[in-house]
Design a protein around this motif. Structure first.
Motif, PDB file in Angstrom:
ATOM      1  N   ALA A   1      -0.035  -0.539   3.759  1.00  0.00           N
ATOM      2  CA  ALA A   1       0.340  -1.928   3.483  1.00  0.00           C
ATOM      3  C   ALA A   1       0.077  -2.819   4.686  1.00  0.00           C
ATOM      4  N   ALA A   2       0.237  -2.264   5.884  1.00  0.00           N
ATOM      5  CA  ALA A   2      -0.024  -3.046   7.098  1.00  0.00           C
ATOM      6  C   ALA A   2      -1.491  -3.456   7.172  1.00  0.00           C
ATOM      7  N   ILE A   3      -2.401  -2.581   6.721  1.00  0.00           N
ATOM      8  CA  ILE A   3      -3.820  -2.932   6.668  1.00  0.00           C
ATOM      9  C   ILE A   3      -4.032  -4.094   5.705  1.00  0.00           C
ATOM     10  N   VAL A   4      -3.384  -4.019   4.547  1.00  0.00           N
ATOM     11  CA  VAL A   4      -3.538  -5.055   3.530  1.00  0.00           C
ATOM     12  C   VAL A   4      -3.028  -6.404   4.039  1.00  0.00           C
ATOM     13  N   THR A   5      -1.833  -6.414   4.616  1.00  0.00           N
ATOM     14  CA  THR A   5      -1.268  -7.685   5.079  1.00  0.00           C
ATOM     15  C   THR A   5      -2.065  -8.258   6.249  1.00  0.00           C
ATOM     16  N   SER A   6      -2.567  -7.377   7.121  1.00  0.00           N
ATOM     17  CA  SER A   6      -3.374  -7.858   8.239  1.00  0.00           C
ATOM     18  C   SER A   6      -4.647  -8.535   7.742  1.00  0.00           C
ATOM     19  N   LEU A   7      -5.331  -7.907   6.809  1.00  0.00           N
ATOM     20  CA  LEU A   7      -6.558  -8.496   6.275  1.00  0.00           C
ATOM     21  C   LEU A   7      -6.273  -9.771   5.481  1.00  0.00           C
ATOM     22  N   SER A   8      -5.147  -9.815   4.786  1.00  0.00           N
ATOM     23  CA  SER A   8      -4.848 -10.976   3.944  1.00  0.00           C
ATOM     24  C   SER A   8      -4.738 -12.263   4.751  1.00  0.00           C
ATOM     25  N   ARG A   9      -4.443 -12.150   6.026  1.00  0.00           N
ATOM     26  CA  ARG A   9      -4.324 -13.346   6.884  1.00  0.00           C
ATOM     27  C   ARG A   9      -5.678 -14.017   7.115  1.00  0.00           C
ATOM     28  N   LEU A  10      -6.755 -13.343   6.723  1.00  0.00           N
ATOM     29  CA  LEU A  10      -8.087 -13.918   6.891  1.00  0.00           C
ATOM     30  C   LEU A  10      -8.558 -14.665   5.644  1.00  0.00           C
ATOM     31  N   LEU A  11      -7.716 -14.727   4.617  1.00  0.00           N
ATOM     32  CA  LEU A  11      -8.088 -15.430   3.384  1.00  0.00           C
ATOM     33  C   LEU A  11      -8.044 -16.944   3.586  1.00  0.00           C
ATOM     34  N   ALA A  12      -9.045 -17.601   3.052  1.00  0.00           N
ATOM     35  CA  ALA A  12      -9.021 -19.059   2.996  1.00  0.00           C
ATOM     36  C   ALA A  12      -8.018 -19.499   1.941  1.00  0.00           C
ATOM     37  N   PRO A  13      -7.557 -20.746   1.975  1.00  0.00           N
ATOM     38  CA  PRO A  13      -6.717 -21.241   0.879  1.00  0.00           C
ATOM     39  C   PRO A  13      -7.427 -21.041  -0.458  1.00  0.00           C
ATOM     40  N   GLY A  14      -6.732 -20.433  -1.412  1.00  0.00           N
ATOM     41  CA  GLY A  14      -7.335 -20.141  -2.701  1.00  0.00           C
ATOM     42  C   GLY A  14      -8.082 -18.825  -2.766  1.00  0.00           C
ATOM     43  N   GLY A  15      -8.119 -18.073  -1.651  1.00  0.00           N
ATOM     44  CA  GLY A  15      -8.811 -16.792  -1.631  1.00  0.00           C
ATOM     45  C   GLY A  15      -7.975 -15.687  -2.256  1.00  0.00           C
ATOM     46  N   CYS A  16      -8.599 -14.521  -2.441  1.00  0.00           N
ATOM     47  CA  CYS A  16      -7.876 -13.388  -3.016  1.00  0.00           C
ATOM     48  C   CYS A  16      -8.342 -12.089  -2.377  1.00  0.00           C
ATOM     49  N   LEU A  17      -7.488 -11.086  -2.478  1.00  0.00           N
ATOM     50  CA  LEU A  17      -7.769  -9.764  -1.933  1.00  0.00           C
ATOM     51  C   LEU A  17      -7.760  -8.764  -3.085  1.00  0.00           C
ATOM     52  N   LEU A  18      -8.842  -8.013  -3.226  1.00  0.00           N
ATOM     53  CA  LEU A  18      -9.020  -7.068  -4.325  1.00  0.00           C
ATOM     54  C   LEU A  18      -8.942  -5.640  -3.793  1.00  0.00           C
ATOM     55  N   ILE A  19      -8.033  -4.857  -4.349  1.00  0.00           N
ATOM     56  CA  ILE A  19      -7.911  -3.444  -3.988  1.00  0.00           C
ATOM     57  C   ILE A  19      -8.212  -2.624  -5.227  1.00  0.00           C
ATOM     58  N   THR A  20      -9.089  -1.644  -5.095  1.00  0.00           N
ATOM     59  CA  THR A  20      -9.337  -0.723  -6.200  1.00  0.00           C
ATOM     60  C   THR A  20      -9.234   0.704  -5.690  1.00  0.00           C
ATOM     61  N   GLU A  21      -8.798   1.580  -6.578  1.00  0.00           N
ATOM     62  CA  GLU A  21      -8.681   3.006  -6.267  1.00  0.00           C
ATOM     63  C   GLU A  21      -9.082   3.810  -7.499  1.00  0.00           C
ATOM     64  N   PRO A  22      -9.394   5.086  -7.323  1.00  0.00           N
ATOM     65  CA  PRO A  22      -9.706   5.928  -8.481  1.00  0.00           C
ATOM     66  C   PRO A  22      -8.534   6.002  -9.456  1.00  0.00           C
ATOM     67  N   ALA A  23      -8.823   6.437 -10.672  1.00  0.00           N
ATOM     68  CA  ALA A  23      -7.833   6.412 -11.747  1.00  0.00           C
ATOM     69  C   ALA A  23      -6.935   7.632 -11.793  1.00  0.00           C
ATOM     70  N   ASP A  24      -7.164   8.629 -10.942  1.00  0.00           N
ATOM     71  CA  ASP A  24      -6.268   9.786 -10.966  1.00  0.00           C
ATOM     72  C   ASP A  24      -4.853   9.351 -10.609  1.00  0.00           C
ATOM     73  N   ARG A  25      -3.883  10.114 -11.055  1.00  0.00           N
ATOM     74  CA  ARG A  25      -2.481   9.700 -10.936  1.00  0.00           C
ATOM     75  C   ARG A  25      -2.061   9.435  -9.490  1.00  0.00           C
ATOM     76  N   GLU A  26      -2.445  10.326  -8.571  1.00  0.00           N
ATOM     77  CA  GLU A  26      -2.006  10.165  -7.184  1.00  0.00           C
ATOM     78  C   GLU A  26      -2.568   8.892  -6.564  1.00  0.00           C
ATOM     79  N   SER A  27      -3.874   8.642  -6.754  1.00  0.00           N
ATOM     80  CA  SER A  27      -4.488   7.448  -6.178  1.00  0.00           C
ATOM     81  C   SER A  27      -3.987   6.179  -6.846  1.00  0.00           C
ATOM     82  N   SER A  28      -3.819   6.230  -8.174  1.00  0.00           N
ATOM     83  CA  SER A  28      -3.394   5.048  -8.916  1.00  0.00           C
ATOM     84  C   SER A  28      -1.970   4.631  -8.563  1.00  0.00           C
ATOM     85  N   THR A  29      -1.041   5.576  -8.599  1.00  0.00           N
ATOM     86  CA  THR A  29       0.342   5.227  -8.228  1.00  0.00           C
ATOM     87  C   THR A  29       0.438   4.914  -6.743  1.00  0.00           C
ATOM     88  N   GLY A  30      -0.399   5.571  -5.926  1.00  0.00           N
ATOM     89  CA  GLY A  30      -0.421   5.243  -4.496  1.00  0.00           C
ATOM     90  C   GLY A  30      -0.808   3.799  -4.258  1.00  0.00           C
TER      91      GLY A  30
END
Length: 504
Positions: free
Chosen positions: A279-308
Motif C-alpha cells: 500500500a505504501a508503494i501505491v500511496t507514494s505513486l498516487s502523489r504523482l497524479l495530476a488533478p483528475g488522474g487515476c491509478l490502475l492496479i491489476t493482478e491475476p485472477a487467482d484467489r491469492e492475487s485477487s484478494t491480495g
C-alpha cells in the motif's frame, strides 16, 4: 521543506510565468539544496499544480505548465467496433513479428529453432513452478535472458490484450484524456506502452506521452527493442526510454510529474512484504497524479492475487485516495477485502505462432496461455465513482448483512454484479456485493427459470448495479455463502437510471 510550503512557493513562482528554471526557484526559496534532490521532493507539489519538468543542459531542469485535458470520448459505434476486434482474440501480427525478431537477436538462432524452443519451454515451466508457490517460498524473477524470452512468449500476449481492454474501460469511464501522460510502473518488456501503441493505432484522436519504470536489465533491453519499433512513425505517441529503479524506492526516484494514468499491472503480487508495504508503494505513486488522474492496479485472477489486491487497496485508501471502480459504495460501506475474490473475464486470446510451436501437438495445456482473466482497481484522488448511486433510505431493499434473518424468505435486494457467469451448464451463478456482507453472496438462476423479467442478470456488465425483486434466500453450508435464488417470479432490473449508468 514542508509540502504546504513548497506548494505555496510553486504557486508564487507560477503566478506570473508559465515556465522557469529550477535553479531560479531554488535560489529564491531553497538555496543550498542540490537540484535533483529538490526536484524529487517537489514532485507531488508539481503534480498538484499540473506542472511538468524536463532536463535543461547538464545540471538544470525546466519547470513548465501542462494544459488541462478534456476526456477522450468515443462514439458508441467505435467502442462496439473496438470490443468486436478484441473479442476475435487475434494478437497483433506486427507485434508477434517483433517478438520473434527479438528472440533471433538474443539467441543468434531462428526463433523456432528446436534448441531455442526447448530452453524457452524450460524457462516457462520454471516460472510457473515459482508462481504457484505461496508465502516466502514464492520468488519470481526475470533477470536472465531466457526468463525474459519465456515471459514474452507466455505472458506478454495476454497482458498486452488485457491492457487494451483496460484502456477501453478507462475511455468508457471518461478517465483517459485525449493526450495522456502515462507511467507504467513495473513495465517489464514494455507491456502497457505496447498496448497503448496498439490502442493509438486503432483509435484516431488518442495520443500519449508514455513513461516507464523497470528494475531488470534484461527487461529494459527487451523494452528498448520492442517499444520504439512498434511505435515507429506514430506522431501521436512519445515513448520515453525506461527509467531504471525499484518500485519500493519511488520516494527517492526522479519520476515524471502530473500523470493522468499510473499503471501497476501484475506487479504487486510478485513483491514480498505485507499489504501495508505494498500500500505504501501505491500511496507514494498516487502523489504523482495530476488533478483528475487515476491509478490502475491489476493482478491475476487467482484467489491469492485477487484478494491480495483488495487487501492492499483497502490499506492504501484515505482522504486523498479513493476507489473509483469496480467497487461501489451503495450503502456507504466497503466489504471485507479478504473475502472479495472478484475478477473480470474477457474473450480468450488465440494462441500465437510462438505458443503453437512451443506446444507442439500435445502440450497446449502447458504452453498456450490464452485466458484473459484479471482483477483490477481504479483509484482516484477525488470523489469520482463509476456508480455514484446510493440506496435511498426508504428503498424496499434488504442489505446483505440482514440475509441471516430472512433465510427461506423472498426478499428484494440491490447489489453490484462482481463476476462473470461462474455457473455450469444447468445454472447461471453470479457473485454479488453491496458492501455489507460478511460472507459471499451469489445470485443463482437455473436455466429453466430464465424469463424476460429476469434475463437482465445474464447481460449485466461487471460491476453494474442490479435490483433483484422476490429472490429466495438460502444458505450454502458447504461453501459458507448465501444464495439468492432467482425464479420465474423474480424481476431483475438495472439499479441506475439509464442516463446515469456509465458506458460499460
Amino acid at each position: 521543506m514542508t509540502g504546504t510550503g513548497s506548494l505555496q512557493a510553486l504557486r508564487d513562482m507560477t503566478a506570473s510565468r508559465e515556465e522557469f528554471l529550477l535553479s531560479e526557484f531554488a535560489a529564491r526559496f531553497y538555496p543550498g539544496i542540490e537540484l535533483p534532490v529538490l526536484l524529487t521532493t517537489l514532485l507531488p507539489a508539481l503534480s498538484r499544480l499540473r506542472l511538468g519538468w524536463e532536463t535543461r543542459g547538464s545540471s538544470d531542469f525546466r519547470i513548465f505548465s501542462l494544459p488541462a485535458q478534456a476526456p477522450f470520448l468515443l462514439p458508441r459505434e467505435t467502442v462496439a467496433m473496438m470490443e468486436a476486434r478484441l473479442s476475435t482474440g487475434i494478437f497483433d501480427d506486427d507485434l508477434q513479428n517483433l517478438i520473434e525478431r527479438y528472440i533471433v537477436q538474443v539467441t543468434g538462432k531462428d526463433w523456432d529453432d528446436p534448441v531455442v524452443l526447448q530452453r524457452i519451454r524450460s524457462a516457462i515451466m520454471q516460472q510457473k513452478g515459482q508462481y504457484w508457490k505461496e508465502g516466502k517460498a514464492r520468488k519470481i524473477g526475470y533477470r536472465k535472458g531466457y526468463a525474459v524470452l519465456a515471459y514474452l512468449a507466455y505472458h506478454t500476449p495476454v497482458y498486452v490484450t488485457q491492457s487494451a481492454h483496460l484502456l477501453l474501460m478507462l475511455t468508457r469511464d471518461r478517465l483517459l484524456p485525449a493526450r495522456a501522460r502515462i507511467l507504467d510502473a513495473g513495465t517489464g518488456p514494455g507491456v502497457f506502452p505496447l498496448a497503448a501503441t496498439w490502442f493509438a493505432r486503432t483509435m484516431p484522436g488518442f495520443s500519449a506521452e508514455i513513461f516507464s519504470l523497470e528494475r531488470s536489465d534484461p527487461f529494459i533491453e527487451a523494452y528498448r527493442f520492442l517499444a520504439p519499433r512498434y511505435s515507429a512513425g506514430m506522431d501521436s505517441l512519445t515513448i520515453h526510454p525506461p527509467i531504471q529503479g525499484d518500485l519500493r524506492e519511488t520516494d527517492t526516484l526522479l519520476l515524471p510529474s502530473s500523470l493522468d494514468l499510473i499503471v501497476l499491472q501484475n506487479v504487486l503480487n510478485e513483491f514480498p512484504g505485507t499489504p501495508g508495504d505494498k500500500a505504501a508503494i501505491v500511496t507514494s505513486l498516487s502523489r504523482l497524479l495530476a488533478p483528475g488522474g487515476c491509478l490502475l492496479i491489476t493482478e491475476p485472477a487467482d484467489r491469492e492475487s485477487s484478494t491480495g489486491l483488495r487487501i492492499t487497496v483497502a490499506a492504501a485508501l484515505g482522504p486523498d485516495l479513493r476507489i473509483h471502480s469496480p467497487c461501489s459504495f451503495i450503502r456507504g460501506r466497503q466489504c471485507r477485502p479478504d473475502n472479495c475474490w472478484s475478477f473480470v473475464v474477457r474473450p480468450s486470446l488465440r494462441p500465437t505462432r510462438l505458443m503453437q510451436r512451443l506446444s507442439g501437438e500435445h502440450e497446449a495445456y502447458r504452453f498456450e496461455n490464452t485466458d484473459i482473466k484479471y482483477s483490477y482497481a481504479v483509484l482516484v484522488r477525488d470523489s469520482r465513482r463509476r456508480h455514484p448511486y446510493t440506496v435511498p433510505g426508504n428503498a424496499p431493499f434488504l442489505p446483505f448483512s440482514a440475509l441471516p434473518r430472512h433465510t427461506g424468505k423472498r426478499v428484494n435486494v440491490v447489489g453490484a454484479v462482481m463476476s462473470a457467469d461462474i455457473g455450469d451448464a444447468g445454472t447461471h451463478v453470479f457473485l454479488l456485493c453491496d458492501g455489507t456482507q460478511s460472507r459471499p453472496v451469489y445470485a443463482v438462476l437455473p436455466r429453466y427459470h430464465c424469463t424476460p423479467d429476469n434475463r437482465y442478470l445474464l447481460t449485466a456488465s461487471y460491476s453494474s448495479l442490479v435490483e433483484l425483486r422476490q429472490v429466495l434466500v438460502r444458505y450454502n453450508q458447504k461453501h459458507q455463502a448465501w444464495n439468492l435464488f432467482v425464479s420465474r417470479t423474480t424481476q431483475v432490473l438495472a439499479a441506475e437510471p439509464e442516463g446515469n449508468a456509465p458506458g460499460q
